[in-house]
Design an enzyme around this catalytic site. Sequence first.
Site, PDB file in Angstrom:
ATOM      1  N   PHE A 106       0.811  -1.223   0.000  1.00  0.00           N
ATOM      2  CA  PHE A 106       0.000   0.000   0.000  1.00  0.00           C
ATOM      3  C   PHE A 106       0.845   1.273   0.000  1.00  0.00           C
ATOM      4  O   PHE A 106       0.415   2.323  -0.476  1.00  0.00           O
ATOM      5  CB  PHE A 106      -0.952   0.007   1.206  1.00  0.00           C
ATOM      6  CG  PHE A 106      -0.339   0.398   2.522  1.00  0.00           C
ATOM      7  CD1 PHE A 106      -0.427   1.699   2.980  1.00  0.00           C
ATOM      8  CD2 PHE A 106       0.300  -0.538   3.322  1.00  0.00           C
ATOM      9  CE1 PHE A 106       0.130   2.073   4.203  1.00  0.00           C
ATOM     10  CE2 PHE A 106       0.847  -0.184   4.540  1.00  0.00           C
ATOM     11  CZ  PHE A 106       0.765   1.131   4.986  1.00  0.00           C
ATOM     12  N   LYS A 107       2.058   1.175   0.503  1.00  0.00           N
ATOM     13  CA  LYS A 107       2.875   2.375   0.636  1.00  0.00           C
ATOM     14  C   LYS A 107       3.394   2.887  -0.699  1.00  0.00           C
ATOM     15  O   LYS A 107       3.968   3.975  -0.768  1.00  0.00           O
ATOM     16  CB  LYS A 107       4.017   2.110   1.621  1.00  0.00           C
ATOM     17  CG  LYS A 107       3.472   1.883   3.027  1.00  0.00           C
ATOM     18  CD  LYS A 107       4.518   1.465   4.030  1.00  0.00           C
ATOM     19  CE  LYS A 107       3.864   1.219   5.389  1.00  0.00           C
ATOM     20  NZ  LYS A 107       4.786   0.746   6.413  1.00  0.00           N
ATOM     21  N   ASP A 108       3.176   2.132  -1.771  1.00  0.00           N
ATOM     22  CA  ASP A 108       3.530   2.626  -3.103  1.00  0.00           C
ATOM     23  C   ASP A 108       2.817   3.937  -3.406  1.00  0.00           C
ATOM     24  O   ASP A 108       3.377   4.817  -4.061  1.00  0.00           O
ATOM     25  CB  ASP A 108       3.162   1.589  -4.173  1.00  0.00           C
ATOM     26  CG  ASP A 108       4.169   0.450  -4.260  1.00  0.00           C
ATOM     27  OD1 ASP A 108       5.365   0.703  -4.017  1.00  0.00           O
ATOM     28  OD2 ASP A 108       3.763  -0.680  -4.555  1.00  0.00           O
TER      29      ASP A 108
END
Length: 436
Positions: A106-108
Amino acid sequence: MNYYSTNRKAPIATLEKAVVKGLAEDKGLYMPERIKALPQEFFDNIENLSFQEIAYTVADAFFGEDVDAESLKKIVYDTLAFDCPCVKVTDNIYSLELFHGPTLAFKDVGARFMARLLQYFLKKEGKKQVNVLVATSGDTGSAVANGFLGVDGIHVYVLYPKGKVSPIQECQFTTLGQNITAIEVDGVFDDCQALVKNAFMDAELNEHMALTSANSINVARFLPQSFYYFYAYAQMKKIGMADELVVCVPSGNFGNICSALFGKKMGLPIKRFIAANNANDIFYKYLQTGKYEPKPSVQTIANAMDVGDPSNFARIYDLYGKDHAAICADISGATYTDEQIAETICEVKAGTGYTCDPHGACGYRALQEGLKAGEVGVFLETAHPAKFKDTVDRILNDDIEIPAKLQAFMQGKKQSVPMTKDFERFKEFLLAVPNP
Protein backbone atom coordinates in the site's frame (compact mmCIF):
# COMPACT_ATOMS: atom_id res chain seq x y z
CA MET A 1 -2.40 26.07 2.84
CA ASN A 2 -0.25 26.52 5.93
CA TYR A 3 0.80 23.79 8.34
CA TYR A 4 1.22 23.88 12.11
CA SER A 5 3.03 21.51 14.46
CA THR A 6 1.13 19.14 16.74
CA ASN A 7 3.38 20.43 19.55
CA ARG A 8 2.31 24.02 18.79
CA LYS A 9 5.78 25.45 19.48
CA ALA A 10 7.18 25.72 15.93
CA PRO A 11 6.62 28.43 13.33
CA ILE A 12 3.78 27.97 10.85
CA ALA A 13 5.10 26.31 7.68
CA THR A 14 4.23 26.33 4.01
CA LEU A 15 3.50 23.04 2.26
CA GLU A 16 6.95 23.18 0.70
CA LYS A 17 8.64 23.49 4.09
CA ALA A 18 6.44 20.77 5.58
CA VAL A 19 7.39 18.39 2.75
CA VAL A 20 11.08 19.30 2.52
CA LYS A 21 11.68 19.35 6.30
CA GLY A 22 9.32 16.50 7.23
CA LEU A 23 9.38 17.17 10.97
CA ALA A 24 8.72 20.52 12.68
CA GLU A 25 11.43 22.23 14.72
CA ASP A 26 9.70 21.31 18.00
CA LYS A 27 9.64 17.61 16.99
CA GLY A 28 5.91 17.82 16.29
CA LEU A 29 4.17 16.53 13.16
CA TYR A 30 2.81 18.96 10.60
CA MET A 31 -0.97 19.34 10.26
CA PRO A 32 -2.89 21.44 7.71
CA GLU A 33 -4.50 24.50 9.28
CA ARG A 34 -7.85 23.51 7.84
CA ILE A 35 -9.47 20.51 6.19
CA LYS A 36 -11.70 21.32 3.24
CA ALA A 37 -15.03 19.55 3.03
CA LEU A 38 -15.70 18.17 -0.45
CA PRO A 39 -19.01 19.09 -2.12
CA GLN A 40 -21.97 16.74 -1.93
CA GLU A 41 -22.17 16.47 -5.71
CA PHE A 42 -18.72 14.83 -5.68
CA PHE A 43 -20.04 12.03 -3.47
CA ASP A 44 -23.30 11.83 -5.41
CA ASN A 45 -21.35 11.02 -8.58
CA ILE A 46 -18.23 9.36 -7.16
CA GLU A 47 -19.04 5.86 -8.42
CA ASN A 48 -18.83 7.14 -12.02
CA LEU A 49 -15.32 8.57 -11.64
CA SER A 50 -11.97 6.86 -12.24
CA PHE A 51 -9.46 6.29 -9.45
CA GLN A 52 -7.31 9.10 -10.85
CA GLU A 53 -10.24 11.51 -11.13
CA ILE A 54 -11.27 10.83 -7.54
CA ALA A 55 -7.70 11.18 -6.29
CA TYR A 56 -7.15 14.46 -8.13
CA THR A 57 -10.25 15.96 -6.51
CA VAL A 58 -8.99 14.96 -3.07
CA ALA A 59 -5.42 16.08 -3.82
CA ASP A 60 -6.66 19.46 -5.01
CA ALA A 61 -8.36 20.02 -1.64
CA PHE A 62 -5.07 19.32 0.14
CA PHE A 63 -2.46 20.71 -2.23
CA GLY A 64 -4.25 22.81 -4.87
CA GLU A 65 -3.35 26.14 -3.29
CA ASP A 66 0.37 25.35 -3.47
CA VAL A 67 0.81 23.30 -6.66
CA ASP A 68 -0.47 24.41 -10.07
CA ALA A 69 -3.31 22.33 -11.47
CA GLU A 70 -1.37 20.86 -14.41
CA SER A 71 1.57 19.77 -12.24
CA LEU A 72 -0.68 18.34 -9.52
CA LYS A 73 -2.70 16.38 -12.04
CA LYS A 74 0.50 14.92 -13.52
CA ILE A 75 1.76 13.98 -10.03
CA VAL A 76 -1.52 12.21 -9.19
CA TYR A 77 -1.87 10.39 -12.50
CA ASP A 78 1.79 9.28 -12.50
CA THR A 79 1.43 8.07 -8.91
CA LEU A 80 -1.68 6.00 -9.58
CA ALA A 81 -0.52 3.97 -12.57
CA PHE A 82 -2.17 0.86 -11.08
CA ASP A 83 -5.52 -0.19 -9.65
CA CYS A 84 -6.63 -0.79 -6.04
CA PRO A 85 -9.68 -3.06 -6.49
CA CYS A 86 -12.21 -4.11 -3.87
CA VAL A 87 -12.50 -7.91 -4.06
CA LYS A 88 -15.35 -9.91 -2.53
CA VAL A 89 -14.23 -12.40 0.13
CA THR A 90 -17.56 -13.17 1.82
CA ASP A 91 -21.07 -11.80 1.38
CA ASN A 92 -20.37 -8.83 3.64
CA ILE A 93 -16.56 -8.59 3.75
CA TYR A 94 -14.42 -7.22 0.93
CA SER A 95 -10.67 -6.85 0.53
CA LEU A 96 -9.26 -3.55 -0.71
CA GLU A 97 -6.19 -4.87 -2.51
CA LEU A 98 -3.40 -2.34 -2.21
CA PHE A 99 -0.65 -4.57 -3.59
CA HIS A 100 -0.89 -3.89 -7.31
CA GLY A 101 1.85 -1.24 -7.38
CA PRO A 102 5.57 -1.63 -8.13
CA THR A 103 6.53 -3.10 -4.72
CA LEU A 104 3.20 -4.85 -4.08
CA ALA A 105 2.35 -2.85 -0.93
CA PHE A 106 0.00 0.00 0.00
CA LYS A 107 2.88 2.38 0.64
CA ASP A 108 3.53 2.63 -3.10
CA VAL A 109 0.80 5.29 -3.24
CA GLY A 110 2.25 7.64 -0.64
CA ALA A 111 5.87 7.04 -1.61
CA ARG A 112 5.33 7.65 -5.31
CA PHE A 113 3.29 10.78 -4.62
CA MET A 114 5.87 12.19 -2.22
CA ALA A 115 8.77 11.53 -4.61
CA ARG A 116 7.03 13.48 -7.34
CA LEU A 117 5.92 16.34 -5.08
CA LEU A 118 9.37 16.69 -3.53
CA GLN A 119 10.98 16.76 -6.97
CA TYR A 120 8.44 19.44 -8.00
CA PHE A 121 9.56 21.70 -5.14
CA LEU A 122 13.27 21.01 -5.75
CA LYS A 123 12.95 22.05 -9.39
CA LYS A 124 10.83 25.06 -8.48
CA GLU A 125 13.43 26.36 -6.01
CA GLY A 126 16.49 25.23 -7.97
CA LYS A 127 17.85 23.21 -5.04
CA LYS A 128 20.68 20.74 -5.66
CA GLN A 129 19.96 17.80 -3.36
CA VAL A 130 17.74 16.63 -0.54
CA ASN A 131 18.54 13.55 1.52
CA VAL A 132 15.58 11.40 2.53
CA LEU A 133 15.82 9.41 5.76
CA VAL A 134 13.27 6.64 6.21
CA ALA A 135 12.87 4.06 8.95
CA THR A 136 11.11 0.86 7.98
CA SER A 137 9.64 -2.17 9.65
CA GLY A 138 8.99 -3.73 6.25
CA ASP A 139 7.12 -2.24 3.32
CA THR A 140 7.90 1.45 3.82
CA GLY A 141 11.54 0.95 2.86
CA SER A 142 10.81 -0.87 -0.37
CA ALA A 143 8.03 1.53 -1.40
CA VAL A 144 10.08 4.64 -0.68
CA ALA A 145 13.26 3.25 -2.24
CA ASN A 146 11.47 2.31 -5.44
CA GLY A 147 9.35 5.47 -5.47
CA PHE A 148 12.50 7.63 -5.36
CA LEU A 149 14.81 5.37 -7.38
CA GLY A 150 16.64 7.41 -10.02
CA VAL A 151 14.92 10.70 -9.06
CA ASP A 152 17.39 13.53 -9.68
CA GLY A 153 18.44 15.55 -6.66
CA ILE A 154 17.25 13.05 -4.04
CA HIS A 155 19.28 10.46 -2.12
CA VAL A 156 17.45 7.99 0.10
CA TYR A 157 18.79 6.32 3.25
CA VAL A 158 16.63 3.36 4.35
CA LEU A 159 17.14 2.34 8.00
CA TYR A 160 15.83 -1.13 8.87
CA PRO A 161 16.14 -3.45 11.89
CA LYS A 162 18.59 -6.30 11.37
CA GLY A 163 16.85 -9.66 11.03
CA LYS A 164 13.37 -8.23 11.52
CA VAL A 165 12.07 -7.72 7.98
CA SER A 166 11.18 -10.52 5.59
CA PRO A 167 13.90 -11.60 3.12
CA ILE A 168 11.80 -10.47 0.16
CA GLN A 169 11.14 -7.06 1.73
CA GLU A 170 14.86 -6.69 2.40
CA CYS A 171 15.71 -7.48 -1.23
CA GLN A 172 13.40 -4.70 -2.39
CA PHE A 173 15.56 -1.92 -0.93
CA THR A 174 19.04 -3.46 -0.52
CA THR A 175 19.58 -4.45 -4.17
CA LEU A 176 18.82 -1.17 -5.92
CA GLY A 177 22.01 0.90 -5.64
CA GLN A 178 22.01 4.24 -7.51
CA ASN A 179 20.59 6.88 -5.14
CA ILE A 180 19.42 4.35 -2.52
CA THR A 181 21.53 3.42 0.54
CA ALA A 182 20.28 0.70 2.88
CA ILE A 183 21.39 0.88 6.53
CA GLU A 184 21.03 -2.27 8.64
CA VAL A 185 20.53 -1.21 12.27
CA ASP A 186 21.32 -3.59 15.12
CA GLY A 187 18.03 -2.97 16.93
CA VAL A 188 14.27 -2.78 16.42
CA PHE A 189 12.11 -0.48 14.30
CA ASP A 190 11.73 2.03 17.13
CA ASP A 191 15.54 2.38 17.23
CA CYS A 192 15.56 3.12 13.49
CA GLN A 193 12.81 5.71 13.92
CA ALA A 194 14.69 7.32 16.83
CA LEU A 195 17.83 7.67 14.70
CA VAL A 196 15.82 9.41 11.98
CA LYS A 197 14.08 11.79 14.40
CA ASN A 198 17.35 12.65 16.18
CA ALA A 199 18.99 13.40 12.83
CA PHE A 200 16.30 15.94 12.03
CA MET A 201 16.88 17.67 15.37
CA ASP A 202 20.68 17.83 15.09
CA ALA A 203 21.83 21.31 14.07
CA GLU A 204 25.26 20.22 12.83
CA LEU A 205 23.79 17.55 10.56
CA ASN A 206 21.20 19.91 9.14
CA GLU A 207 23.90 22.46 8.45
CA HIS A 208 25.87 19.81 6.57
CA MET A 209 23.03 18.39 4.45
CA ALA A 210 19.37 18.98 3.61
CA LEU A 211 17.32 16.28 5.37
CA THR A 212 13.71 15.18 5.09
CA SER A 213 11.66 12.12 5.98
CA ALA A 214 9.62 9.77 3.84
CA ASN A 215 7.99 8.02 6.77
CA SER A 216 4.32 8.69 7.33
CA ILE A 217 5.38 11.58 9.56
CA ASN A 218 5.72 13.51 6.27
CA VAL A 219 2.46 15.11 5.09
CA ALA A 220 3.27 14.20 1.49
CA ARG A 221 3.46 10.52 2.46
CA PHE A 222 0.40 10.05 4.61
CA LEU A 223 -2.19 12.43 3.09
CA PRO A 224 -2.22 10.75 -0.38
CA GLN A 225 -3.14 7.47 1.28
CA SER A 226 -6.61 8.94 1.74
CA PHE A 227 -7.10 8.54 -2.03
CA TYR A 228 -7.86 4.83 -1.88
CA TYR A 229 -10.47 5.17 0.87
CA PHE A 230 -12.49 7.45 -1.38
CA TYR A 231 -11.97 4.97 -4.23
CA ALA A 232 -13.05 2.04 -2.04
CA TYR A 233 -16.22 3.90 -1.14
CA ALA A 234 -16.85 4.57 -4.84
CA GLN A 235 -16.44 0.88 -5.70
CA MET A 236 -18.74 -0.21 -2.91
CA LYS A 237 -21.33 2.41 -3.81
CA LYS A 238 -21.29 1.18 -7.40
CA ILE A 239 -22.47 -2.26 -6.23
CA GLY A 240 -24.94 -0.86 -3.72
CA MET A 241 -22.95 -1.88 -0.62
CA ALA A 242 -21.83 1.50 0.77
CA ASP A 243 -24.70 2.59 3.03
CA GLU A 244 -23.38 0.99 6.24
CA LEU A 245 -19.70 0.75 5.36
CA VAL A 246 -17.08 -0.12 7.97
CA VAL A 247 -13.38 -0.01 7.04
CA CYS A 248 -10.76 -1.95 8.98
CA VAL A 249 -7.16 -0.78 8.76
CA PRO A 250 -4.24 -2.98 9.91
CA SER A 251 -2.28 -0.37 11.87
CA GLY A 252 1.37 0.06 12.82
CA ASN A 253 2.64 3.64 12.72
CA PHE A 254 -0.97 4.83 12.17
CA GLY A 255 -0.32 6.97 9.10
CA ASN A 256 -2.72 4.87 7.03
CA ILE A 257 -5.73 5.11 9.32
CA CYS A 258 -4.87 8.75 10.01
CA SER A 259 -5.29 9.53 6.31
CA ALA A 260 -8.64 7.72 6.39
CA LEU A 261 -9.79 9.92 9.26
CA PHE A 262 -8.79 13.00 7.29
CA GLY A 263 -11.01 11.65 4.52
CA LYS A 264 -13.90 11.31 6.95
CA LYS A 265 -13.40 14.93 8.05
CA MET A 266 -13.63 15.89 4.36
CA GLY A 267 -17.05 14.25 4.16
CA LEU A 268 -16.24 10.68 3.13
CA PRO A 269 -19.38 8.80 4.29
CA ILE A 270 -17.75 5.77 5.90
CA LYS A 271 -19.72 4.82 9.02
CA ARG A 272 -16.78 3.92 11.24
CA PHE A 273 -13.26 2.53 11.32
CA ILE A 274 -11.52 -0.32 13.10
CA ALA A 275 -7.80 -0.18 13.85
CA ALA A 276 -6.51 -3.76 13.86
CA ASN A 277 -3.29 -4.36 15.81
CA ASN A 278 -1.03 -7.32 16.31
CA ALA A 279 0.48 -7.86 19.77
CA ASN A 280 1.70 -4.25 19.71
CA ASP A 281 -1.53 -3.00 21.23
CA ILE A 282 -0.67 0.50 22.45
CA PHE A 283 -3.51 2.21 20.56
CA TYR A 284 -5.97 -0.53 21.48
CA LYS A 285 -5.20 0.04 25.15
CA TYR A 286 -5.56 3.80 24.67
CA LEU A 287 -9.07 3.26 23.35
CA GLN A 288 -9.90 1.17 26.40
CA THR A 289 -8.32 3.40 29.04
CA GLY A 290 -7.79 6.88 27.63
CA LYS A 291 -4.09 6.60 28.47
CA TYR A 292 -1.43 6.52 25.77
CA GLU A 293 1.51 4.52 27.08
CA PRO A 294 4.23 3.69 24.50
CA LYS A 295 6.40 0.66 25.12
CA PRO A 296 9.12 -1.26 23.27
CA SER A 297 7.77 -3.06 20.22
CA VAL A 298 7.58 -6.84 20.10
CA GLN A 299 8.34 -8.91 17.02
CA THR A 300 5.39 -10.62 15.31
CA ILE A 301 4.57 -12.34 12.02
CA ALA A 302 2.76 -9.12 10.98
CA ASN A 303 6.05 -7.24 11.13
CA ALA A 304 5.00 -4.00 9.43
CA MET A 305 2.81 -3.36 12.48
CA ASP A 306 5.60 -3.96 15.02
CA VAL A 307 5.56 -0.40 16.37
CA GLY A 308 5.61 0.44 20.07
CA ASP A 309 5.20 4.23 19.80
CA PRO A 310 3.10 5.05 16.71
CA SER A 311 4.16 8.47 15.43
CA ASN A 312 0.83 9.36 13.90
CA PHE A 313 -1.08 8.97 17.16
CA ALA A 314 -0.12 12.63 17.69
CA ARG A 315 -2.02 13.58 14.53
CA ILE A 316 -5.12 11.58 15.45
CA TYR A 317 -5.06 13.08 18.94
CA ASP A 318 -4.80 16.59 17.48
CA LEU A 319 -7.40 15.96 14.78
CA TYR A 320 -9.98 15.10 17.43
CA GLY A 321 -9.04 17.91 19.79
CA LYS A 322 -7.50 15.46 22.29
CA ASP A 323 -11.00 14.15 22.96
CA HIS A 324 -10.88 10.45 23.82
CA ALA A 325 -14.64 10.02 23.49
CA ALA A 326 -14.65 11.62 20.02
CA ILE A 327 -11.85 9.30 18.87
CA CYS A 328 -13.71 6.26 20.21
CA ALA A 329 -16.87 7.37 18.39
CA ASP A 330 -15.13 6.95 15.01
CA ILE A 331 -12.60 4.20 15.75
CA SER A 332 -12.72 0.92 17.60
CA GLY A 333 -9.78 -1.40 18.09
CA ALA A 334 -8.79 -5.03 17.89
CA THR A 335 -5.58 -6.88 18.75
CA TYR A 336 -4.42 -10.35 17.78
CA THR A 337 -1.65 -12.77 18.71
CA ASP A 338 0.49 -14.54 16.14
CA GLU A 339 -1.54 -17.69 16.79
CA GLN A 340 -4.80 -15.90 16.05
CA ILE A 341 -3.35 -14.34 12.89
CA ALA A 342 -2.19 -17.74 11.63
CA GLU A 343 -5.55 -19.28 12.52
CA THR A 344 -7.34 -16.57 10.52
CA ILE A 345 -5.13 -17.04 7.45
CA CYS A 346 -6.04 -20.74 7.49
CA GLU A 347 -9.76 -20.16 8.04
CA VAL A 348 -10.06 -17.55 5.27
CA LYS A 349 -8.18 -19.74 2.81
CA ALA A 350 -10.21 -22.85 3.65
CA GLY A 351 -13.56 -21.08 3.73
CA THR A 352 -13.25 -18.67 0.81
CA GLY A 353 -10.12 -19.56 -1.20
CA TYR A 354 -8.71 -16.09 -0.52
CA THR A 355 -5.11 -15.78 0.70
CA CYS A 356 -4.47 -13.03 3.25
CA ASP A 357 -1.10 -11.73 4.26
CA PRO A 358 -0.61 -11.53 8.06
CA HIS A 359 -1.65 -7.86 8.19
CA GLY A 360 -4.76 -8.34 6.09
CA ALA A 361 -5.67 -11.30 8.28
CA CYS A 362 -5.85 -8.96 11.27
CA GLY A 363 -8.19 -6.71 9.30
CA TYR A 364 -10.42 -9.57 8.16
CA ARG A 365 -10.73 -11.04 11.65
CA ALA A 366 -11.62 -7.69 13.20
CA LEU A 367 -14.46 -7.30 10.70
CA GLN A 368 -15.62 -10.87 11.16
CA GLU A 369 -15.82 -10.32 14.91
CA GLY A 370 -16.94 -6.70 14.91
CA LEU A 371 -19.48 -6.14 12.13
CA LYS A 372 -23.02 -5.41 13.28
CA ALA A 373 -26.25 -6.39 11.54
CA GLY A 374 -26.61 -4.64 8.19
CA GLU A 375 -23.00 -3.47 8.02
CA VAL A 376 -20.57 -4.26 5.21
CA GLY A 377 -16.85 -4.36 5.88
CA VAL A 378 -13.78 -3.57 3.80
CA PHE A 379 -10.37 -4.55 5.15
CA LEU A 380 -7.08 -3.41 3.71
CA GLU A 381 -4.93 -6.15 2.21
CA THR A 382 -1.85 -3.99 2.60
CA ALA A 383 0.69 -6.22 0.84
CA HIS A 384 0.81 -9.25 -1.40
CA PRO A 385 1.03 -12.45 0.70
CA ALA A 386 4.12 -13.51 -1.25
CA LYS A 387 6.02 -10.70 0.48
CA PHE A 388 5.70 -12.89 3.58
CA LYS A 389 6.18 -16.14 1.70
CA ASP A 390 8.03 -18.08 4.39
CA THR A 391 5.42 -17.22 7.01
CA VAL A 392 2.35 -17.80 4.85
CA ASP A 393 3.75 -20.99 3.30
CA ARG A 394 4.41 -22.39 6.75
CA ILE A 395 0.93 -21.48 8.01
CA LEU A 396 -0.89 -22.87 4.97
CA ASN A 397 1.54 -25.70 4.27
CA ASP A 398 1.62 -24.34 0.74
CA ASP A 399 4.00 -22.85 -1.81
CA ILE A 400 2.73 -19.39 -2.78
CA GLU A 401 3.76 -18.31 -6.24
CA ILE A 402 6.06 -15.30 -6.21
CA PRO A 403 4.87 -12.63 -8.69
CA ALA A 404 7.33 -11.63 -11.41
CA LYS A 405 7.74 -8.16 -9.87
CA LEU A 406 9.05 -9.70 -6.66
CA GLN A 407 11.20 -12.27 -8.41
CA ALA A 408 13.04 -9.46 -10.20
CA PHE A 409 14.13 -7.91 -6.89
CA MET A 410 15.43 -11.23 -5.62
CA GLN A 411 18.00 -11.50 -8.43
CA GLY A 412 20.03 -8.52 -7.23
CA LYS A 413 23.00 -8.42 -4.85
CA LYS A 414 22.32 -7.22 -1.31
CA GLN A 415 24.15 -4.02 -0.38
CA SER A 416 23.77 -2.53 3.10
CA VAL A 417 25.72 -0.54 5.67
CA PRO A 418 25.86 -2.11 9.16
CA MET A 419 24.97 0.38 11.91
CA THR A 420 24.59 0.38 15.69
CA LYS A 421 21.59 2.11 17.29
CA ASP A 422 23.93 4.75 18.73
CA PHE A 423 23.05 8.14 17.24
CA GLU A 424 26.61 9.48 17.33
CA ARG A 425 27.76 6.64 15.10
CA PHE A 426 24.93 7.35 12.65
CA LYS A 427 25.73 11.05 12.73
CA GLU A 428 29.40 10.36 11.92
CA PHE A 429 28.30 8.30 8.94
CA LEU A 430 26.11 11.09 7.55
CA LEU A 431 28.69 13.81 8.20
CA ALA A 432 31.13 11.83 6.05
CA VAL A 433 28.75 12.03 3.09
CA PRO A 434 29.92 14.67 0.57
CA ASN A 435 27.50 17.59 0.34
CA PRO A 436 27.08 18.63 -3.31
